[in-house]
Scaffold this motif. Structure first.
Motif, PDB file in Angstrom:
ATOM      1  N   CYS A  62      46.727  51.584  49.736  1.00  0.00           N
ATOM      2  CA  CYS A  62      45.700  51.531  50.778  1.00  0.00           C
ATOM      3  C   CYS A  62      46.209  50.789  52.007  1.00  0.00           C
ATOM      4  CB  CYS A  62      44.417  50.869  50.255  1.00  0.00           C
ATOM      5  SG  CYS A  62      43.541  51.894  49.077  1.00  0.00           S
ATOM      6  N   LEU A  63      46.988  49.741  51.772  1.00  0.00           N
ATOM      7  CA  LEU A  63      47.590  48.979  52.872  1.00  0.00           C
ATOM      8  C   LEU A  63      48.506  49.877  53.702  1.00  0.00           C
ATOM      9  CD1 LEU A  63      48.255  46.131  54.125  1.00  0.00           C
ATOM     10  CD2 LEU A  63      49.999  45.897  52.367  1.00  0.00           C
ATOM     11  N   GLU A  64      49.385  50.601  53.016  1.00  0.00           N
ATOM     12  CA  GLU A  64      50.335  51.478  53.710  1.00  0.00           C
ATOM     13  C   GLU A  64      49.642  52.615  54.438  1.00  0.00           C
ATOM     14  OE1 GLU A  64      53.513  53.240  51.286  1.00  0.00           O
ATOM     15  OE2 GLU A  64      53.964  51.156  50.730  1.00  0.00           O
ATOM     16  N   ASN A  65      48.582  53.136  53.852  1.00  0.00           N
ATOM     17  CA  ASN A  65      47.936  54.334  54.394  1.00  0.00           C
ATOM     18  C   ASN A  65      46.644  54.041  55.148  1.00  0.00           C
ATOM     19  OD1 ASN A  65      49.587  56.786  53.282  1.00  0.00           O
ATOM     20  ND2 ASN A  65      49.469  55.271  51.651  1.00  0.00           N
ATOM     21  N   LYS A  66      46.402  52.755  55.397  1.00  0.00           N
ATOM     22  CA  LYS A  66      45.254  52.320  56.199  1.00  0.00           C
ATOM     23  C   LYS A  66      43.934  52.902  55.702  1.00  0.00           C
ATOM     24  CE  LYS A  66      47.535  51.165  60.529  1.00  0.00           C
ATOM     25  NZ  LYS A  66      48.933  51.339  60.131  1.00  0.00           N
ATOM     26  N   LYS A  67      43.668  52.676  54.410  1.00  0.00           N
ATOM     27  CA  LYS A  67      42.390  53.077  53.838  1.00  0.00           C
ATOM     28  C   LYS A  67      41.605  51.826  53.494  1.00  0.00           C
ATOM     29  CE  LYS A  67      44.284  57.322  51.947  1.00  0.00           C
ATOM     30  NZ  LYS A  67      43.642  58.405  52.679  1.00  0.00           N
ATOM     31  N   ILE A  68      40.297  51.934  53.474  1.00  0.00           N
ATOM     32  CA  ILE A  68      39.461  50.792  53.104  1.00  0.00           C
ATOM     33  C   ILE A  68      39.443  50.698  51.575  1.00  0.00           C
ATOM     34  CG2 ILE A  68      37.142  49.783  53.223  1.00  0.00           C
ATOM     35  CD1 ILE A  68      36.712  51.484  55.793  1.00  0.00           C
ATOM     36  N   LEU A  69      39.554  49.465  51.063  1.00  0.00           N
ATOM     37  CA  LEU A  69      39.552  49.246  49.610  1.00  0.00           C
ATOM     38  C   LEU A  69      38.448  48.264  49.241  1.00  0.00           C
ATOM     39  CD1 LEU A  69      40.795  49.249  46.739  1.00  0.00           C
ATOM     40  CD2 LEU A  69      42.498  47.613  47.553  1.00  0.00           C
ATOM     41  N   VAL A  70      37.564  48.711  48.352  1.00  0.00           N
ATOM     42  CA  VAL A  70      36.508  47.827  47.844  1.00  0.00           C
ATOM     43  C   VAL A  70      36.784  47.628  46.362  1.00  0.00           C
ATOM     44  CG1 VAL A  70      34.047  47.497  47.460  1.00  0.00           C
ATOM     45  CG2 VAL A  70      34.829  48.644  49.548  1.00  0.00           C
ATOM     46  N   SER A  71      37.098  46.382  46.007  1.00  0.00           N
ATOM     47  CA  SER A  71      37.589  46.119  44.672  1.00  0.00           C
ATOM     48  C   SER A  71      36.652  45.190  43.914  1.00  0.00           C
ATOM     49  CB  SER A  71      38.963  45.471  44.817  1.00  0.00           C
ATOM     50  OG  SER A  71      39.762  45.793  43.742  1.00  0.00           O
ATOM     51  N   GLY A  72      36.605  45.363  42.597  1.00  0.00           N
ATOM     52  CA  GLY A  72      35.780  44.484  41.776  1.00  0.00           C
ATOM     53  C   GLY A  72      36.515  44.147  40.500  1.00  0.00           C
ATOM     54  N   ALA A  73      36.198  42.997  39.926  1.00  0.00           N
ATOM     55  CA  ALA A  73      36.836  42.602  38.668  1.00  0.00           C
ATOM     56  C   ALA A  73      35.822  41.845  37.829  1.00  0.00           C
ATOM     57  CB  ALA A  73      38.049  41.722  38.952  1.00  0.00           C
ATOM     58  N   ILE A  74      35.902  42.033  36.517  1.00  0.00           N
ATOM     59  CA  ILE A  74      34.998  41.313  35.607  1.00  0.00           C
ATOM     60  C   ILE A  74      35.749  40.842  34.374  1.00  0.00           C
ATOM     61  CG2 ILE A  74      32.743  42.269  36.240  1.00  0.00           C
ATOM     62  CD1 ILE A  74      33.125  44.399  34.046  1.00  0.00           C
ATOM     63  N   SER A  75      35.318  39.697  33.876  1.00  0.00           N
ATOM     64  CA  SER A  75      35.853  39.167  32.625  1.00  0.00           C
ATOM     65  C   SER A  75      34.865  38.135  32.110  1.00  0.00           C
ATOM     66  CB  SER A  75      37.216  38.523  32.885  1.00  0.00           C
ATOM     67  OG  SER A  75      37.705  37.981  31.679  1.00  0.00           O
ATOM     68  N   LYS A  76      34.572  38.181  30.846  1.00  0.00           N
ATOM     69  CA  LYS A  76      33.592  37.270  30.224  1.00  0.00           C
ATOM     70  C   LYS A  76      32.270  37.308  31.010  1.00  0.00           C
ATOM     71  CE  LYS A  76      37.391  34.284  28.957  1.00  0.00           C
ATOM     72  NZ  LYS A  76      37.973  32.977  29.119  1.00  0.00           N
ATOM     73  N   PHE A  77      31.904  36.179  31.634  1.00  0.00           N
ATOM     74  CA  PHE A  77      30.669  36.137  32.437  1.00  0.00           C
ATOM     75  C   PHE A  77      30.982  36.013  33.931  1.00  0.00           C
ATOM     76  CE2 PHE A  77      29.302  34.728  28.253  1.00  0.00           C
ATOM     77  CZ  PHE A  77      28.074  35.363  28.086  1.00  0.00           C
ATOM     78  N   ASP A  78      32.252  36.227  34.290  1.00  0.00           N
ATOM     79  CA  ASP A  78      32.682  36.010  35.675  1.00  0.00           C
ATOM     80  C   ASP A  78      33.040  37.321  36.356  1.00  0.00           C
ATOM     81  OD1 ASP A  78      32.563  33.206  35.296  1.00  0.00           O
ATOM     82  OD2 ASP A  78      34.488  33.317  34.234  1.00  0.00           O
ATOM     83  N   GLY A  79      32.711  37.393  37.620  1.00  0.00           N
ATOM     84  CA  GLY A  79      33.045  38.601  38.368  1.00  0.00           C
ATOM     85  C   GLY A  79      33.474  38.274  39.785  1.00  0.00           C
ATOM     86  N   GLN A  80      34.199  39.204  40.401  1.00  0.00           N
ATOM     87  CA  GLN A  80      34.644  39.045  41.786  1.00  0.00           C
ATOM     88  C   GLN A  80      34.531  40.377  42.510  1.00  0.00           C
ATOM     89  OE1 GLN A  80      38.625  38.042  40.848  1.00  0.00           O
ATOM     90  NE2 GLN A  80      38.036  36.059  40.001  1.00  0.00           N
ATOM     91  N   VAL A  81      34.239  40.285  43.795  1.00  0.00           N
ATOM     92  CA  VAL A  81      34.263  41.475  44.642  1.00  0.00           C
ATOM     93  C   VAL A  81      35.062  41.130  45.890  1.00  0.00           C
ATOM     94  CG1 VAL A  81      32.911  43.212  45.877  1.00  0.00           C
ATOM     95  CG2 VAL A  81      31.914  42.083  43.880  1.00  0.00           C
ATOM     96  N   TYR A  82      35.948  42.029  46.302  1.00  0.00           N
ATOM     97  CA  TYR A  82      36.627  41.829  47.574  1.00  0.00           C
ATOM     98  C   TYR A  82      36.818  43.154  48.282  1.00  0.00           C
ATOM     99  CZ  TYR A  82      40.236  41.827  43.889  1.00  0.00           C
ATOM    100  OH  TYR A  82      40.975  42.067  42.760  1.00  0.00           O
ATOM    101  N   TYR A 127      36.819  37.661  52.909  1.00  0.00           N
ATOM    102  CA  TYR A 127      36.181  36.770  51.929  1.00  0.00           C
ATOM    103  C   TYR A 127      36.357  37.345  50.531  1.00  0.00           C
ATOM    104  CZ  TYR A 127      33.710  34.808  55.922  1.00  0.00           C
ATOM    105  OH  TYR A 127      33.417  34.215  57.115  1.00  0.00           O
ATOM    106  N   ILE A 128      36.099  36.501  49.540  1.00  0.00           N
ATOM    107  CA  ILE A 128      35.981  36.985  48.163  1.00  0.00           C
ATOM    108  C   ILE A 128      34.651  36.499  47.640  1.00  0.00           C
ATOM    109  CG2 ILE A 128      36.864  36.697  45.825  1.00  0.00           C
ATOM    110  CD1 ILE A 128      39.549  37.006  46.769  1.00  0.00           C
ATOM    111  N   LEU A 129      33.913  37.373  47.021  1.00  0.00           N
ATOM    112  CA  LEU A 129      32.655  36.962  46.404  1.00  0.00           C
ATOM    113  C   LEU A 129      32.953  36.650  44.942  1.00  0.00           C
ATOM    114  CD1 LEU A 129      29.522  36.732  46.723  1.00  0.00           C
ATOM    115  CD2 LEU A 129      29.415  39.048  45.805  1.00  0.00           C
ATOM    116  N   ILE A 130      32.618  35.426  44.544  1.00  0.00           N
ATOM    117  CA  ILE A 130      32.883  35.000  43.164  1.00  0.00           C
ATOM    118  C   ILE A 130      31.542  34.720  42.485  1.00  0.00           C
ATOM    119  CG2 ILE A 130      33.998  33.251  41.717  1.00  0.00           C
ATOM    120  CD1 ILE A 130      36.002  32.831  44.013  1.00  0.00           C
ATOM    121  N   ILE A 131      31.327  35.381  41.368  1.00  0.00           N
ATOM    122  CA  ILE A 131      30.042  35.264  40.688  1.00  0.00           C
ATOM    123  C   ILE A 131      30.227  34.663  39.299  1.00  0.00           C
ATOM    124  CG2 ILE A 131      28.111  36.586  39.721  1.00  0.00           C
ATOM    125  CD1 ILE A 131      28.513  38.569  42.012  1.00  0.00           C
ATOM    126  N   ASP A 132      29.460  33.622  39.020  1.00  0.00           N
ATOM    127  CA  ASP A 132      29.397  33.055  37.679  1.00  0.00           C
ATOM    128  C   ASP A 132      28.017  33.420  37.131  1.00  0.00           C
ATOM    129  OD1 ASP A 132      28.807  31.396  35.506  1.00  0.00           O
ATOM    130  OD2 ASP A 132      30.027  29.745  36.254  1.00  0.00           O
TER     131      ASP A 132
END
Ligand SMILES: [Zn+2]
Length: 251
Positions: free
Chosen positions: A141-161, A224-229
Motif C-alpha cells: 500500500c505504501l509503494e502503490n499509494k493506497k489507503i490502508l485501514v488495519s485492525g488487530a486483536i488478541s485476548k481482550f486487547d485490540g488496535q486500529v490504525y 494515531y493508533i487506537l488502542i482498546i482494552d
C-alpha cells in the motif's frame, strides 16, 4: 449515475446524513475495497461494507471454515464448516446486497500475487492474523499509494490504525513496529485466545474508518493508533509519528 427508488430506500438512513447525502452515497458505490482475511475482523468489516453500499468488494482468504472460528467469525454458520471462507463470505454478501460487484480470491496473499489481487482496489482493509501478511500489505500500500485501514486483536486487547499513503506525512506499520516480531507467521488468537465480541468492536470501527477515509469526513485516524482494552473498557488514541529511519521516508 442515477439512483433507483429501491437504492434510495436501501441507503436512506445514510443519504439523510448531512455528511453523506446523495453525493456521498454515490462515492461509496463507486469505491473499491479489498478485505484481507475473512476471519473475526473480516466478518463484520465485510457485512457492514456490503450493507452500506461499497460498490466493489474483494475478499482474500485461502482458509476453510473451522469449528473454532465460529465463536467470533459471524459471517459463517455451522453448515459452512470445511468450506472455503472467501467464497462463503462473498455468497453471504450477495444475499445482503445483490447489487454490488463482489470478488472472492481463494489465495494466500504473497509477494508474487498481491499486485494482481490488489491493483484494482483503492483501499485495503487488513483483517489478517499474522505479521508477515500485515507487513506485506503495508509495504504494498505504501509503494502503490493506497489507503490502508488495519485492525488487530488478541485476548481482550485490540488496535486500529489507518495509513493514508496518499498523504506524504502518513506513518506506516514500520513506524509502529520497527522490527518484524519473532514467528511472524503465527496467529496469536490461536495461541493466546480472543474474546469474540472484541472482533466485532474492532472490525466495526475499521468499517467506519473506511467510510470516513473514502468520504474524507470527520477526523482521520491517520497519524494515531487506537488502542482498546475491552476488559477495563478503555479506549486510547495515541499519536503515531513517522520514524526517520523507516522505509516510508524513502519514497
Ligand atoms: Zn514508516
Amino acid at each position: 449515475m442515477k439512483f433507483s427508488k429501491k437504492e434510495i430506500d436501501r441507503y436512506s438512513r445514510q443519504i439523510i446524513l448531512k455528511k453523506i447525502g446523495v453525493q456521498g452515497q454515490k462515492k461509496l458505490l463507486a469505491s473499491r475495497v479489498l478485505i484481507v482475511g475473512a476471519g473475526g475482523l473480516g466478518s463484520p468489516i465485510a457485512i457492514y461494507l456490503a450493507a452500506l453500499g461499497i460498490g466493489k468488494i474483494g475478499i482474500v482468504d485461502n482458509d476453510k471454515v473451522e469449528i473454532s472460528n465460529l465463536s467470533r467469525q459471524i459471517i459463517f454458520s455451522t453448515a459452512d464448516l470445511k468450506k472455503n471462507k472467501s467464497s462463503i463470505a462473498i455468497n453471504k454478501l450477495k444475499k445482503i446486497n445483490p447489487n454490488l460487484q463482489l470478488q472472492s480470491f481463494q489465495k494466500k496473499l504473497n509477494i508474487k500475487n498481491i499486485n494482481q489481487i490488489a491493483k484494482n482496489f483503492d483501499l485495503v482493509v487488513d483483517g489478517s492474523d499474522n505479521f508477515k501478511t500485515r507487513f506485506l500489505i503495508n509495504n504494498y500500500c505504501l509503494e502503490n499509494k493506497k489507503i490502508l485501514v488495519s485492525g488487530a486483536i488478541s485476548k481482550f486487547d485490540g488496535q486500529v490504525y489507518t495509513f493514508n499513503f496518499l498523504k506524504k506525512k502518513s506513518p506506516c506499520l514500520g513506524c509502529f513496529i520497527p522490527k518484524m516480531p519473532k514467528n511472524p507467521d503465527i496467529d496469536s488468537c490461536e495461541y493466546e485466545g480472543v474474546m469474540g465480541p472484541l472482533a466485532g468492536i474492532i472490525g466495526s470501527i475499521q468499517a467506519n474508518e473506511v467510510v470516513k477515509e473514502i468520504l474524507e469526513i470527520g477526523n482521520s485516524l491517520c497519524g494515531y493508533i487506537l488502542i482498546i482494552d475491552a476488559l477495563k473498557l478503555v479506549f486510547r488514541k495515541v499519536k503515531l509519528n513517522k520514524r526517520s529511519d523507516c522505509i516510508c521516508n524513502d519514497r
